[in-house]
Design an enzyme around this catalytic site. Structure first.
Site, PDB file in Angstrom:
ATOM      1  N   LYS A  38       0.213   4.247  -0.301  1.00  0.00           N
ATOM      2  CA  LYS A  38      -0.415   5.444   0.282  1.00  0.00           C
ATOM      3  C   LYS A  38      -0.128   6.665  -0.608  1.00  0.00           C
ATOM      4  O   LYS A  38      -0.031   6.518  -1.810  1.00  0.00           O
ATOM      5  CB  LYS A  38       0.051   5.629   1.725  1.00  0.00           C
ATOM      6  CG  LYS A  38      -0.142   4.354   2.558  1.00  0.00           C
ATOM      7  CD  LYS A  38      -0.018   4.554   4.033  1.00  0.00           C
ATOM      8  CE  LYS A  38      -0.270   3.232   4.743  1.00  0.00           C
ATOM      9  NZ  LYS A  38      -0.254   3.330   6.187  1.00  0.00           N
ATOM     10  N   GLU A  67      -7.116   4.767   7.468  1.00  0.00           N
ATOM     11  CA  GLU A  67      -6.853   6.188   7.163  1.00  0.00           C
ATOM     12  C   GLU A  67      -8.041   6.815   6.435  1.00  0.00           C
ATOM     13  O   GLU A  67      -8.327   8.000   6.593  1.00  0.00           O
ATOM     14  CB  GLU A  67      -5.540   6.304   6.359  1.00  0.00           C
ATOM     15  CG  GLU A  67      -4.330   6.081   7.274  1.00  0.00           C
ATOM     16  CD  GLU A  67      -3.117   5.471   6.615  1.00  0.00           C
ATOM     17  OE1 GLU A  67      -3.006   5.505   5.373  1.00  0.00           O
ATOM     18  OE2 GLU A  67      -2.269   4.946   7.365  1.00  0.00           O
ATOM     19  N   HIS A  92      -9.732   1.238   4.420  1.00  0.00           N
ATOM     20  CA  HIS A  92      -8.491   1.431   5.173  1.00  0.00           C
ATOM     21  C   HIS A  92      -8.750   2.396   6.338  1.00  0.00           C
ATOM     22  O   HIS A  92      -9.529   3.340   6.190  1.00  0.00           O
ATOM     23  CB  HIS A  92      -7.391   1.982   4.254  1.00  0.00           C
ATOM     24  CG  HIS A  92      -6.050   1.950   4.907  1.00  0.00           C
ATOM     25  ND1 HIS A  92      -5.650   2.914   5.790  1.00  0.00           N
ATOM     26  CD2 HIS A  92      -5.037   1.044   4.840  1.00  0.00           C
ATOM     27  CE1 HIS A  92      -4.433   2.607   6.238  1.00  0.00           C
ATOM     28  NE2 HIS A  92      -4.043   1.469   5.664  1.00  0.00           N
ATOM     29  N   GLU A 133      -5.960  -4.922  10.175  1.00  0.00           N
ATOM     30  CA  GLU A 133      -4.930  -3.930  10.452  1.00  0.00           C
ATOM     31  C   GLU A 133      -5.265  -3.158  11.721  1.00  0.00           C
ATOM     32  O   GLU A 133      -6.004  -2.160  11.667  1.00  0.00           O
ATOM     33  CB  GLU A 133      -4.831  -2.937   9.288  1.00  0.00           C
ATOM     34  CG  GLU A 133      -4.458  -3.564   7.968  1.00  0.00           C
ATOM     35  CD  GLU A 133      -3.783  -2.544   7.060  1.00  0.00           C
ATOM     36  OE1 GLU A 133      -2.680  -2.821   6.606  1.00  0.00           O
ATOM     37  OE2 GLU A 133      -4.358  -1.468   6.834  1.00  0.00           O
ATOM     38  N   GLY A 140       2.040   2.089  10.834  1.00  0.00           N
ATOM     39  CA  GLY A 140       3.014   3.176  10.713  1.00  0.00           C
ATOM     40  C   GLY A 140       3.671   3.554  12.030  1.00  0.00           C
ATOM     41  O   GLY A 140       4.337   4.576  12.136  1.00  0.00           O
ATOM     42  N   ASN A 180       0.872  -1.172   0.000  1.00  0.00           N
ATOM     43  CA  ASN A 180       0.000   0.000   0.000  1.00  0.00           C
ATOM     44  C   ASN A 180       0.914   1.229   0.000  1.00  0.00           C
ATOM     45  O   ASN A 180       1.473   1.586   1.034  1.00  0.00           O
ATOM     46  CB  ASN A 180      -0.888  -0.035   1.254  1.00  0.00           C
ATOM     47  CG  ASN A 180      -1.723   1.217   1.415  1.00  0.00           C
ATOM     48  OD1 ASN A 180      -1.779   2.057   0.507  1.00  0.00           O
ATOM     49  ND2 ASN A 180      -2.369   1.357   2.561  1.00  0.00           N
ATOM     50  N   SER A 208       2.997  -2.373  10.330  1.00  0.00           N
ATOM     51  CA  SER A 208       4.429  -2.457  10.638  1.00  0.00           C
ATOM     52  C   SER A 208       5.047  -3.819  10.300  1.00  0.00           C
ATOM     53  O   SER A 208       5.916  -4.311  11.017  1.00  0.00           O
ATOM     54  CB  SER A 208       4.695  -2.085  12.097  1.00  0.00           C
ATOM     55  OG  SER A 208       4.272  -0.751  12.343  1.00  0.00           O
TER      56      SER A 208
END
Ligand code: PGA
Length: 249
Positions: A11, A96, A94, A166, A172, A9, A212
Site C-alpha cells: 500500500k 481501496e 483493490h 478480499e 486492515g 501489498n 487480515s
C-alpha cells in the site's frame, strides 16, 4: 497442482530507505521455490526493490496503473512504464481503489485487458462490503464484479489472472473471515470461472484470500482446497511476512 501465491501489498508505505531495509530482512526467507512470492510496492520503490531482489525467485508487482499507453493523464503510470522496470504483476480493482478513488467495474475491466496485452500478471481483487455480507447477497455481488472484470478476456488470459477475494470488512480490521467463509466464496468464484470459460480454466486459475492474514492464521486459510494463497497488507511490512511465505514448514 496449482502453485500457491503469497503476495505482499505494501500500500502507501515504505520510503526508498525503508523499502531497502525491509527487502534486506525479507529477501532470504522469501527466496523460496515452492511458493510464488510477490512484493507489490509503491511506484517510487519499484526501481530499488527490483535491483535488490535480482537473482532471487521473488516477483515484483505494482499496485496500480492506467490503461492508456501515454499522453495527457497527469499523475498516471502506464503499463509499459512498469514493464520496462521488470514489473511482472499488478494489483487491479483493490477495494481501496474502488472505494476511495471511485474506480468502477468498467475501468477495472479496461486495466485487466491492458495488463494481459503487455504481459503483466493481474492480481484482480473482488470482495463485498459489510452490509452486503450481512444481507447475504455477497454471491451476487462477487458474480457481478467477476463477470464485469473478465469481459473481453480470453481463456488463455483468464488462466493467467490471479483472483484475490478480499472481503472489505476484513481488510486492515484484524477481523479475518473464517477459513470456511473464505473457502465458500473462493469455491463459488472458481465455479463461476468454470461457467464463464471451462473446466481447465477453473482448475488452473489461482484464487487468493486477503484480509487480515497473519502468520498464525495463514496455514489454516491456505490449506483450503479452493484457496491458493494470500494477498497480505499489514503483515507484509514486517518480518512476519517471511513466516507467512513459509506457512507450510
Ligand atoms: P490487510 O490488507 O492484510 O492489512 O488486511 C489486505 C489487502 O488490502 O490487500
Amino acid at each position: 497442482m496449482r502453485k500457491k501465491v503469497v503476495a505482499g501489498n505494501w500500500k502507501m508505505n515504505m520510503t526508498v530507505c525503508e523499502a531497502n531495509d525491509l527487502v534486506d530482512k525479507l529477501k532470504s526467507p522469501c527466496n523460496v521455490s515452492d511458493v510464488e512470492v510477490v512484493f507489490c510496492v509503491p511506484f517510487t520503490d519499484i526501481y530499488t526493490v527490483s535491483e535488490r531482489i535480482k537473482g532471487t525467485n521473488i516477483g515484483l508487482g505494482a499496485q496500480n496503473f492506467y490503461y492508456e499507453d501515454k499522453g495527457a493523464f497527469t499523475g498516471e503510470i502506464s503499463a509499459n512504464m512498469l514493464c520496462e522496470l521488470r514489473v511482472k504483476y499488478v494489483i487491479i480493482g483493490h477495494s481501496e481503489r474502488r472505494v476511495i478513488f471511485k474506480e468502477d467495474d468498467d475501468l477495472i475491466n479496461k486495466k485487466h485487458i491492458k495488463a494481459h496485452k503487455v504481459g503483466i500478471t493481474p492480481i484482480l481483487c473482488c470482495g463485498e462490503p459489510l452490509e452486503i455480507r450481512e444481507n447475504k447477497t455477497y454471491f451476487d455481488f462477487i458474480e457481478k464484479q467477476i463477470c464485469s472484470a473478465f469481459n473481453g478476456i480470453n481463456k488463455n488470459e483468464a488462466m493467467k489472472t490471479i483472483i484475490a477475494y478480499e472481503p472489505i470488512w476484513a481488510i486492515g480490521t484484524g477481523k479475518t473471515a473464517t477459513s470456511d467463509e473464505a473457502e465458500e466464496v473462493c469455491g463459488f468464484t472458481r465455479k463461476l470461472i468454470g461457467k464463464l470459460y471451462d473446466d481447465e480454466t477453473k482448475d488452473v486459475i489461482r484464487i487468493l484470500y486477503g484480509g487480515s492474514v497473519k502468520a498464525d492464521n495463514a496455514k489454516e486459510i491456505f490449506m483450503k482446497v479452493n484457496i491458493d494463497g494470500g494477498l497480505i497488507g499489514g503483515a507484509s511490512l514486517k518480518e512476519e511476512f517471511g513466516k507467512i511465505v513459509n506457512y507450510n514448514k
